[in-house]
Motif scaffolding. Sequence first.
Motif, PDB file in Angstrom:
ATOM      1  N   GLY A   1       0.826  -1.219   0.000  1.00 22.10           N
ATOM      2  CA  GLY A   1       0.000   0.000   0.000  1.00 22.10           C
ATOM      3  C   GLY A   1       0.848   1.251   0.000  1.00 22.10           C
ATOM      4  N   LEU A   2       1.917   1.250   0.806  1.00 24.38           N
ATOM      5  CA  LEU A   2       2.823   2.400   0.846  1.00 24.38           C
ATOM      6  C   LEU A   2       3.487   2.605  -0.510  1.00 24.38           C
ATOM      7  CD1 LEU A   2       4.328   4.673   2.282  1.00 24.38           C
ATOM      8  CD2 LEU A   2       5.979   2.952   3.089  1.00 24.38           C
ATOM      9  N   LYS A   3       3.939   1.537  -1.096  1.00 22.30           N
ATOM     10  CA  LYS A   3       4.586   1.627  -2.409  1.00 22.30           C
ATOM     11  C   LYS A   3       3.621   2.208  -3.442  1.00 22.30           C
ATOM     12  CE  LYS A   3       6.827  -1.224  -5.921  1.00 22.30           C
ATOM     13  NZ  LYS A   3       7.249  -2.569  -6.290  1.00 22.30           N
TER      14      LYS A   3
ATOM     15  N   GLN B   1       1.764   6.701  -6.767  1.00 23.39           N
ATOM     16  CA  GLN B   1       0.668   7.587  -7.163  1.00 23.39           C
ATOM     17  C   GLN B   1       1.047   9.052  -6.942  1.00 23.39           C
ATOM     18  OE1 GLN B   1      -3.044   6.551  -5.370  1.00 23.39           O
ATOM     19  NE2 GLN B   1      -4.163   8.205  -6.354  1.00 23.39           N
ATOM     20  N   ALA B   2       1.787   9.333  -5.854  1.00 23.06           N
ATOM     21  CA  ALA B   2       2.220  10.703  -5.579  1.00 23.06           C
ATOM     22  C   ALA B   2       3.213  11.165  -6.639  1.00 23.06           C
ATOM     23  CB  ALA B   2       2.838  10.796  -4.187  1.00 23.06           C
TER      24      ALA B   2
ATOM     25  N   GLU C   1       3.920  19.485  -1.143  1.00 16.04           N
ATOM     26  CA  GLU C   1       3.535  18.072  -1.136  1.00 16.04           C
ATOM     27  C   GLU C   1       4.743  17.186  -0.868  1.00 16.04           C
ATOM     28  OE1 GLU C   1       0.818  14.795  -1.449  1.00 16.04           O
ATOM     29  OE2 GLU C   1       0.761  16.874  -0.785  1.00 16.04           O
ATOM     30  N   ALA C   2       5.875  17.511  -1.454  1.00 19.33           N
ATOM     31  CA  ALA C   2       7.097  16.738  -1.218  1.00 19.33           C
ATOM     32  C   ALA C   2       7.530  16.865   0.240  1.00 19.33           C
ATOM     33  CB  ALA C   2       8.211  17.199  -2.149  1.00 19.33           C
ATOM     34  N   ILE C   3       7.406  18.054   0.801  1.00 20.11           N
ATOM     35  CA  ILE C   3       7.764  18.280   2.211  1.00 20.11           C
ATOM     36  C   ILE C   3       6.841  17.470   3.118  1.00 20.11           C
ATOM     37  CG2 ILE C   3       7.787  20.017   4.059  1.00 20.11           C
ATOM     38  CD1 ILE C   3       8.678  22.056   1.877  1.00 20.11           C
TER      39      ILE C   3
END
Length: 181
Positions: free
Chosen positions: A148-150, A155-156, A163-165
């Motif tokens: 799920g994390l991957k 998706q990000a 958003e990166a921060i």
Amino acid sequence: MQRNEISPGGRGMGMRMGRKLAAEDLQLILLALLEEQPSHGYELIKQLAERSSGFYNPSSGMVYPALAYLEDVGHAVVSVEGTKKRYRLTEEGSAHLARHRGQAERILAELAKVGARMAQVRRVFEGEDGLDTIAPGTPEDLMLARYGLKQALLQAGACEGGEAIRIAAILRRATAEILGK
């Protein structure tokens, strides 16, 4: 025991996550299968794949040398049927298996158990099962969480700015929590 070995009942059976068995373990479970019925090498390969739900699918390059060894040491005999060889357990092979039956049963049980788990995870990934069928704290639960994390990170994508921060901060907090800091 190496990190990637599977251990039934605390004993490493020599099976690595790469789906390989130690030669002695493979020979032992082949004897157990031959005790059930005489078989061709290809039939034994299929039986192992079926019993493990496809998790353990040994190559012919593993099985045929093991069968040749069993024949050489007198644990199996061969009858030729056309272009195929049918292997059958001998008295010596039966006695050897009797001495090591517990180990053979543990290996076959572990193959079935791991195969069932992997089949369940495959069904979840393919959308055939709901996530609620995975018990919290199991290896499957951890695998699904990592998956799920991957997927979320993919998706990000290559995000920028705020958003990166935000994502980097989440990952740092998760890392610290996992490490107990």
